[in-house]
Design a protein around this motif. Structure first.
Motif, PDB file in Angstrom:
ATOM      1  N   GLU A  29     111.424  41.975  64.690  1.00 42.08           N
ATOM      2  CA  GLU A  29     110.178  41.893  63.918  1.00 42.08           C
ATOM      3  C   GLU A  29     110.332  42.591  62.570  1.00 42.08           C
ATOM      4  OE1 GLU A  29     106.156  41.504  62.669  1.00 42.08           O
ATOM      5  OE2 GLU A  29     107.393  40.390  64.106  1.00 42.08           O
ATOM      6  N   TYR A  30     111.096  43.658  62.544  1.00 40.78           N
ATOM      7  CA  TYR A  30     111.401  44.409  61.317  1.00 40.78           C
ATOM      8  C   TYR A  30     112.028  43.502  60.264  1.00 40.78           C
ATOM      9  CZ  TYR A  30     113.979  48.231  58.822  1.00 40.78           C
ATOM     10  OH  TYR A  30     114.510  49.101  57.916  1.00 40.78           O
ATOM     11  N   VAL A  31     112.953  42.653  60.680  1.00 41.17           N
ATOM     12  CA  VAL A  31     113.609  41.717  59.757  1.00 41.17           C
ATOM     13  C   VAL A  31     112.660  40.580  59.393  1.00 41.17           C
ATOM     14  CG1 VAL A  31     115.549  40.123  59.464  1.00 41.17           C
ATOM     15  CG2 VAL A  31     115.891  42.311  60.637  1.00 41.17           C
ATOM     16  N   ARG A  32     111.965  40.035  60.375  1.00 44.42           N
ATOM     17  CA  ARG A  32     111.071  38.901  60.104  1.00 44.42           C
ATOM     18  C   ARG A  32     109.944  39.297  59.161  1.00 44.42           C
ATOM     19  NH1 ARG A  32     111.269  38.450  65.712  1.00 44.42           N
ATOM     20  NH2 ARG A  32     109.046  38.991  65.843  1.00 44.42           N
ATOM     21  N   ARG A  33     109.450  40.502  59.277  1.00 45.58           N
ATOM     22  CA  ARG A  33     108.392  40.951  58.372  1.00 45.58           C
ATOM     23  C   ARG A  33     108.911  40.992  56.936  1.00 45.58           C
ATOM     24  NH1 ARG A  33     103.533  43.599  59.304  1.00 45.58           N
ATOM     25  NH2 ARG A  33     102.739  44.863  57.584  1.00 45.58           N
ATOM     26  N   SER A  34     110.161  41.399  56.772  1.00 43.30           N
ATOM     27  CA  SER A  34     110.762  41.394  55.443  1.00 43.30           C
ATOM     28  C   SER A  34     110.913  39.966  54.921  1.00 43.30           C
ATOM     29  CB  SER A  34     112.116  42.102  55.487  1.00 43.30           C
ATOM     30  OG  SER A  34     112.689  42.176  54.195  1.00 43.30           O
ATOM     31  N   ALA A  93     110.130  28.650  65.852  1.00 44.70           N
ATOM     32  CA  ALA A  93     110.263  29.585  66.961  1.00 44.70           C
ATOM     33  C   ALA A  93     108.860  30.066  67.331  1.00 44.70           C
ATOM     34  CB  ALA A  93     111.146  30.763  66.546  1.00 44.70           C
ATOM     35  N   PRO A  94     108.703  30.736  68.450  1.00 43.17           N
ATOM     36  CA  PRO A  94     107.361  31.256  68.801  1.00 43.17           C
ATOM     37  C   PRO A  94     106.794  32.200  67.744  1.00 43.17           C
ATOM     38  CG  PRO A  94     108.800  31.293  70.715  1.00 43.17           C
ATOM     39  CD  PRO A  94     109.672  30.931  69.562  1.00 43.17           C
ATOM     40  N   THR A  95     107.654  32.814  66.940  1.00 45.85           N
ATOM     41  CA  THR A  95     107.202  33.785  65.944  1.00 45.85           C
ATOM     42  C   THR A  95     106.982  33.184  64.557  1.00 45.85           C
ATOM     43  OG1 THR A  95     109.526  34.324  65.486  1.00 45.85           O
ATOM     44  CG2 THR A  95     108.377  35.685  67.110  1.00 45.85           C
ATOM     45  N   THR A  96     107.312  31.896  64.379  1.00 46.87           N
ATOM     46  CA  THR A  96     107.312  31.325  63.026  1.00 46.87           C
ATOM     47  C   THR A  96     105.916  31.232  62.437  1.00 46.87           C
ATOM     48  OG1 THR A  96     109.303  30.055  63.570  1.00 46.87           O
ATOM     49  CG2 THR A  96     108.073  29.373  61.621  1.00 46.87           C
ATOM     50  N   GLY A  97     104.938  30.859  63.230  1.00 46.29           N
ATOM     51  CA  GLY A  97     103.586  30.708  62.708  1.00 46.29           C
ATOM     52  C   GLY A  97     103.061  31.999  62.112  1.00 46.29           C
ATOM     53  N   ARG A  98     103.255  33.094  62.829  1.00 46.94           N
ATOM     54  CA  ARG A  98     102.782  34.389  62.332  1.00 46.94           C
ATOM     55  C   ARG A  98     103.510  34.765  61.042  1.00 46.94           C
ATOM     56  NH1 ARG A  98     103.213  40.136  65.679  1.00 46.94           N
ATOM     57  NH2 ARG A  98     102.288  41.458  64.060  1.00 46.94           N
ATOM     58  N   GLY A 131     103.614  35.208  55.090  1.00 48.51           N
ATOM     59  CA  GLY A 131     104.368  34.865  53.896  1.00 48.51           C
ATOM     60  C   GLY A 131     103.587  34.067  52.874  1.00 48.51           C
ATOM     61  N   LEU A 132     102.560  33.367  53.304  1.00 47.88           N
ATOM     62  CA  LEU A 132     101.754  32.559  52.380  1.00 47.88           C
ATOM     63  C   LEU A 132     100.399  33.201  52.082  1.00 47.88           C
ATOM     64  CD1 LEU A 132     102.437  28.919  53.667  1.00 47.88           C
ATOM     65  CD2 LEU A 132     103.654  30.216  51.907  1.00 47.88           C
ATOM     66  N   ARG A 133     100.239  34.473  52.430  1.00 45.78           N
ATOM     67  CA  ARG A 133      98.919  35.097  52.315  1.00 45.78           C
ATOM     68  C   ARG A 133      98.403  35.114  50.879  1.00 45.78           C
ATOM     69  NH1 ARG A 133     102.846  38.921  52.961  1.00 45.78           N
ATOM     70  NH2 ARG A 133     102.802  40.847  51.707  1.00 45.78           N
ATOM     71  N   THR A 134      99.276  35.385  49.917  1.00 50.46           N
ATOM     72  CA  THR A 134      98.812  35.423  48.532  1.00 50.46           C
ATOM     73  C   THR A 134      98.442  34.031  48.051  1.00 50.46           C
ATOM     74  OG1 THR A 134     100.112  37.400  48.039  1.00 50.46           O
ATOM     75  CG2 THR A 134      99.448  36.042  46.166  1.00 50.46           C
ATOM     76  N   LEU A 135      99.202  33.014  48.446  1.00 52.53           N
ATOM     77  CA  LEU A 135      98.873  31.649  48.039  1.00 52.53           C
ATOM     78  C   LEU A 135      97.555  31.188  48.657  1.00 52.53           C
ATOM     79  CD1 LEU A 135     102.339  29.852  48.077  1.00 52.53           C
ATOM     80  CD2 LEU A 135     101.042  30.735  46.128  1.00 52.53           C
ATOM     81  N   VAL A 136      97.262  31.641  49.871  1.00 58.10           N
ATOM     82  CA  VAL A 136      95.962  31.317  50.458  1.00 58.10           C
ATOM     83  C   VAL A 136      94.846  31.975  49.645  1.00 58.10           C
ATOM     84  CG1 VAL A 136      94.487  31.698  52.473  1.00 58.10           C
ATOM     85  CG2 VAL A 136      96.839  30.885  52.770  1.00 58.10           C
TER      86      VAL A 136
END
Length: 367
Positions: free
Chosen positions: A192-197, A225-230, A235-240
């Motif tokens: 999760e540490y890497v995915r958050r980055s 993957a099961p974690t991709t949606g989150r 990752g798109l929060r600013t564009l939203v």
């Protein structure tokens, strides 16, 4: 708990001094001792730069000598880690660039990877990226398969286009696709540490190249993957927030038929430094379920009377046909070091799936 600027401090200098003395008996690190007296007014990055420059003065010789001192201190000095790693790795990178050889460059990259787990080498990596982006990215591609999650994270975090507190790397911004292979390699990482980055890097990418960020996220969601949606949502929060149509559509926030009542304010005159609470009701009057991204936008009055906006996240909700939901939030106008507050007319509006509601205006009174 210290302020961020105080994380590089006198204790950092003492550890560095001990490290130099241990690796170079008989050498007195006078520049480091002098730098300790100059830390007071400096912000964090400038403190790290000051100690980097002092270390470069106190350790004689070229790149090989400095790298040898660092490795010797790493192996012999207890506590060789924490915030001293920033100036140490920056000194390593700067000396390698000054040496100007591929051998020094490659060894510096290896040493940064070795030390990153003791704090992070992401800030020093920027120096090497600025010097030879393609050579650095070639090495970083190998890091994406490292067994150490700290090294995999370094591959992602150190190459962010807009890494906070770091020196800019203009070529990363000018060549936005250059780091996408790194993200592709690690967006399904076990950590999760890497995915958050990865998500934060994708968010950076979207700041200047929104369509590329959305296209990258879309590819990932085609085989998730099961974690991709989150990850993609982060990752798109600013564009939203910016109401980018592609980001909204990809996350399922499509157009909906709504009745919106609000925002309704609890007051129209707000004391200086006070807060205002607003509520709103949102009814889905369409024939199908609607997935809603609901944000609110504060229209701030500037000192010159102009208005600027800042968007804040409220919620994401699925709303069935004929269902009504209510949202509420209290927003503080307490002046902060990073955000002033000026008397006069301000306003709040809602953003729902990219559509803006009517403004609700209020006045902040003079202190």
């Amino acid at each position: 708990m210290p302020f961020a600027d105080e994380l590089v401090n006198g204790h950092t200098v003492r550890l560095l001094t001990r490290a130099v003395r241990s690796a170079l008996p008989g050498v007195e690190p006078a520049s480091l001792r002098a730098a300790a007296q100059r830390l007071g007014p400096l912000p964090l990055r400038e403190r790290a730069d000051l100690l980097r420059d002092a270390l470069l003065v106190d350790v004689p010789g070229g790149y090989a000598e400095l790298a040898g001192v660092v490795r010797a201190a790493r192996d012999a000095v207890p506590g060789f880690g924490g915030w001293l790693i920033w100036p140490v790795t920056s000194a390593v990178a700067a000396k390698a660039v000054a040496e100007g050889t591929d051998t020094a460059f490659d060894d510096a990259m290896a040493l940064l990877a070795d030390l990153t787990g003791r704090l992070t080498s992401e800030f020093a990596l920027r120096i090497l990226l600025r010097h030879d982006l393609d050579r650095a990215l070639g090495i970083i591609a190998g890091w994406t398969a490292a067994t150490d999650p700290d090294v995999r994270r370094l591959a992602v975090e150190g190459t962010r286009p807009y890494l906070p507190r770091s020196v800019p790397v203009p070529e990363l911004v000018a060549r936005p696709g250059a780091t996408v292979p790194v993200l592709d390699a690690l967006h399904r990482d076990d950590s999760e540490y890497v995915r958050r980055s990865v998500a934060d890097h994708l968010d950076d990418l979207g700041r200047g190249h929104a369509d590329l960020a959305v296209a990258t996220a879309r590819r990932w969601l085609d085989a998730p993957a099961p974690t991709t949606g989150r990850l993609v949502r982060r990752g798109l929060r600013t564009l939203v927030k910016r109401r980018h149509p592609g980001a909204l559509e990809l996350l399922g926030f499509t157009s909906a038929t709504l009745e919106v009542d609000g925002p309704v304010l609890d007051r129209t005159r707000v004391p200086f430094g006070g807060s205002v609470r607003f509520t709103a009701t949102i009814r889905n009057v369409g024939a199908s379920d609607a997935r809603l991204a609901i944000d609110y936008v504060v229209h701030h009055r500037g000192a010159d009377g102009s208005r600027s906006t800042r968007t804040f996240k409220l919620t994401a909700r699925a709303v069935a046909p004929d269902e009504t939901i209510a949202v509420t939030r209290e927003h503080s106008f307490r002046p902060l070091a990073t955000r002033g507050c000026h008397p006069g007319r301000h306003a709040i509006a809602l953003h729902i799936n990219g559509v803006t509601s009517d403004l609700a205006e209020f006045e902040i009174q003079a202190p």
